[in-house]
Motif scaffolding. Structure first.
Motif, PDB file in Angstrom:
ATOM      1  N   SER A 230       0.851  -1.239   0.105  1.00 55.74           N
ATOM      2  CA  SER A 230      -0.106   0.107   0.178  1.00 55.74           C
ATOM      3  C   SER A 230       1.009   1.236  -0.053  1.00 55.74           C
ATOM      4  O   SER A 230       1.957   1.203   0.659  1.00 55.74           O
ATOM      5  CB  SER A 230      -0.913  -0.168   1.387  1.00 55.74           C
ATOM      6  OG  SER A 230      -1.420   1.435   1.359  1.00 55.74           O
ATOM      7  N   PRO A 231       0.384   2.298  -0.738  1.00 57.76           N
ATOM      8  CA  PRO A 231       1.262   3.625  -0.802  1.00 57.76           C
ATOM      9  C   PRO A 231       1.054   4.529   0.680  1.00 57.76           C
ATOM     10  O   PRO A 231       1.543   5.320   0.851  1.00 57.76           O
ATOM     11  CB  PRO A 231       0.469   4.271  -2.048  1.00 57.76           C
ATOM     12  CG  PRO A 231      -0.778   3.753  -2.015  1.00 57.76           C
ATOM     13  CD  PRO A 231      -0.628   2.382  -1.847  1.00 57.76           C
ATOM     14  N   ARG A 256      12.950   8.819   0.691  1.00 58.84           N
ATOM     15  CA  ARG A 256      11.543   8.281   0.476  1.00 58.84           C
ATOM     16  C   ARG A 256      10.944   7.651   1.777  1.00 58.84           C
ATOM     17  O   ARG A 256      12.021   7.309   2.541  1.00 58.84           O
ATOM     18  CB  ARG A 256      11.364   7.344  -0.507  1.00 58.84           C
ATOM     19  CG  ARG A 256      10.776   7.789  -2.147  1.00 58.84           C
ATOM     20  CD  ARG A 256      11.951   8.679  -2.665  1.00 58.84           C
ATOM     21  NE  ARG A 256      13.039   7.858  -3.030  1.00 58.84           N
ATOM     22  CZ  ARG A 256      14.227   8.321  -3.261  1.00 58.84           C
ATOM     23  NH1 ARG A 256      14.487   9.697  -3.052  1.00 58.84           N
ATOM     24  NH2 ARG A 256      15.453   7.652  -3.530  1.00 58.84           N
ATOM     25  N   THR A 257       9.757   7.447   2.165  1.00 60.77           N
ATOM     26  CA  THR A 257       9.503   7.132   3.322  1.00 60.77           C
ATOM     27  C   THR A 257       8.969   5.618   3.401  1.00 60.77           C
ATOM     28  O   THR A 257       8.511   5.079   4.666  1.00 60.77           O
ATOM     29  CB  THR A 257       8.535   8.130   4.025  1.00 60.77           C
ATOM     30  OG1 THR A 257       7.167   8.000   3.159  1.00 60.77           O
ATOM     31  CG2 THR A 257       8.874   9.498   4.103  1.00 60.77           C
ATOM     32  N   GLU A 262       9.779   3.732  -2.740  1.00 62.04           N
ATOM     33  CA  GLU A 262      11.040   3.633  -3.373  1.00 62.04           C
ATOM     34  C   GLU A 262      10.872   2.832  -4.749  1.00 62.04           C
ATOM     35  O   GLU A 262      11.351   3.239  -5.906  1.00 62.04           O
ATOM     36  CB  GLU A 262      11.974   2.699  -2.558  1.00 62.04           C
ATOM     37  CG  GLU A 262      12.600   3.438  -1.366  1.00 62.04           C
ATOM     38  CD  GLU A 262      13.776   4.418  -1.429  1.00 62.04           C
ATOM     39  OE1 GLU A 262      14.189   4.701  -2.734  1.00 62.04           O
ATOM     40  OE2 GLU A 262      14.507   4.930  -0.485  1.00 62.04           O
ATOM     41  N   ASP A 263      10.008   1.921  -4.706  1.00 67.16           N
ATOM     42  CA  ASP A 263       9.683   1.028  -5.949  1.00 67.16           C
ATOM     43  C   ASP A 263       9.187   1.888  -6.964  1.00 67.16           C
ATOM     44  O   ASP A 263       9.353   1.984  -8.051  1.00 67.16           O
ATOM     45  CB  ASP A 263       8.721  -0.168  -5.343  1.00 67.16           C
ATOM     46  CG  ASP A 263       9.585  -0.977  -4.687  1.00 67.16           C
ATOM     47  OD1 ASP A 263      10.740  -0.968  -4.554  1.00 67.16           O
ATOM     48  OD2 ASP A 263       8.826  -1.858  -4.099  1.00 67.16           O
ATOM     49  N   THR A 269      15.005   7.709  -9.635  1.00 65.77           N
ATOM     50  CA  THR A 269      15.982   7.840  -8.608  1.00 65.77           C
ATOM     51  C   THR A 269      17.122   6.889  -8.461  1.00 65.77           C
ATOM     52  O   THR A 269      17.888   7.041  -7.778  1.00 65.77           O
ATOM     53  CB  THR A 269      15.377   7.664  -7.134  1.00 65.77           C
ATOM     54  OG1 THR A 269      14.843   6.417  -7.173  1.00 65.77           O
ATOM     55  CG2 THR A 269      14.057   8.694  -7.082  1.00 65.77           C
ATOM     56  N   GLN A 270      17.082   5.777  -9.324  1.00 64.80           N
ATOM     57  CA  GLN A 270      18.131   4.807  -9.048  1.00 64.80           C
ATOM     58  C   GLN A 270      19.230   5.371  -9.547  1.00 64.80           C
ATOM     59  O   GLN A 270      20.478   4.651  -8.820  1.00 64.80           O
ATOM     60  CB  GLN A 270      17.930   3.817 -10.164  1.00 64.80           C
ATOM     61  CG  GLN A 270      17.626   4.021 -11.601  1.00 64.80           C
ATOM     62  CD  GLN A 270      17.267   2.754 -12.236  1.00 64.80           C
ATOM     63  OE1 GLN A 270      17.243   1.623 -11.983  1.00 64.80           O
ATOM     64  NE2 GLN A 270      16.516   3.014 -13.561  1.00 64.80           N
TER      65      GLN A 270
END
Length: 287
Positions: A230-231, A256-257, A262-263, A269-270
């Motif tokens: 879930s976001p 990110r939290t 992240e995904d 962002t990678q």
């Protein structure tokens, strides 16, 4: 002397939880909100745990209100160690459905308000050669999403604004900048977003956009039923990450939290997950 922190938007959600958490970790907290009539839950929590939190009115859309709050803190403490720009508002409509007034409002609350508070606080941090400005942005500041163009544009603006300041202010004046990028937050923020989204008939998208919006909702529901991550996080979960960030000796520019966040942002962002590489690259051109 205790470190102090100015937090915007503390009536509910992340701001409310951050105010409590920082106070419980030996910070002097200046908890601000546009309407102090909404401060009752925070007042009760302060009283229950005898927390070092002072409530101040601050409307991020009103520069005089910001300057008054900042000056009050400086008169009391002579410094501001941390600024947490948390105040914001969700909004999801098609561009065609949105009025220009709504777009101005979304931009003002989510972006220009951050500029105003940062502009008010930064001179004092620069003179002190110390400080940390933390801006709560969103995965929507990295990835454009359906029906969120006005909101994403404002959060993209906060990202660019913060990154640009970090390229030259941090090294020269020891003022740190960080961006906290949550996915969804299951707080009153979402309720307010919905109330600002629907038209007078309670519809979120009309005309030819309606079937697209319906598919968008169905996709989200199907992913949830399939057990995908879930976001949504609680305000407290995000506040805990903000506290860790503030206590870090070398805080990242971006964080990110959640794993979901992240995904979701990985393609963007990678190459530079925390933003440090691009900052170093740009700093090399001015030093």
């Amino acid at each position: 002397m205790k470190k102090n922190i100015l937090i915007t938007g503390t009536s509910t959600g992340v701001g409310y939880e951050a105010a409590l958490l920082f106070a419980k970790n030996d910070f002097k907290v200046y908890a601000t909100m546009r309407n102090l009539d909404k401060s009752t839950p925070l007042k009760e929590a302060i009283s229950a745990d005898n927390l070092d939190i002072e409530l101040l009115p601050l409307d991020v859309s009103d520069n005089e209100s910001i300057l008054k709050a900042v000056n009050t803190i400086l008169e009391k403490d002579g410094k501001i160690d941390y600024l947490l720009n948390n105040a914001g508002a969700g909004f999801a409509k098609t561009l065609e459905q949105s009025t220009l007034e709504e777009i101005d409002w979304v931009t003002d609350v989510n972006y220009t308000g951050v500029v105003r508070t940062t502009k008010a606080v930064l001179p004092h941090m620069r003179e002190a050669r110390s400080g940390h400005i933390i801006n709560v942005t969103s995965v929507g500041g990295l990835i454009g999403q359906p029906f969120n163009e006005a909101y994403c544009a404002a959060k993209f603006a906060v990202e660019g604004f913060t990154e640009a300041l970090a390229t030259y202010v941090s090294k020269a004046f020891n003022v740190k900048f960080s961006m906290v990028e949550p996915g969804g937050i299951s707080t009153e923020f979402m309720t307010n977003a919905v109330s600002k989204t629907a038209n007078d008939k309670g519809e979120f998208a009309t005309g030819e956009y309606a079937p697209i919006f319906q598919k968008y909702l169905e996709g989200a529901q199907n992913r949830a039923e399939a057990g995908e991550a879930s976001p949504y996080q609680t305000g407290k979960e995000v506040a805990e990450i903000i506290l860790d960030l503030a206590l870090s000796e070398n805080p990242p520019l971006r964080i990110r939290t959640s794993k979901w966040a992240e995904d979701f942002t990985q393609l963007k962002t990678q190459a530079d997950p925390d933003g440090s590489k691009v900052i170093a690259q740009i700093q090399a051109t001015i030093n």
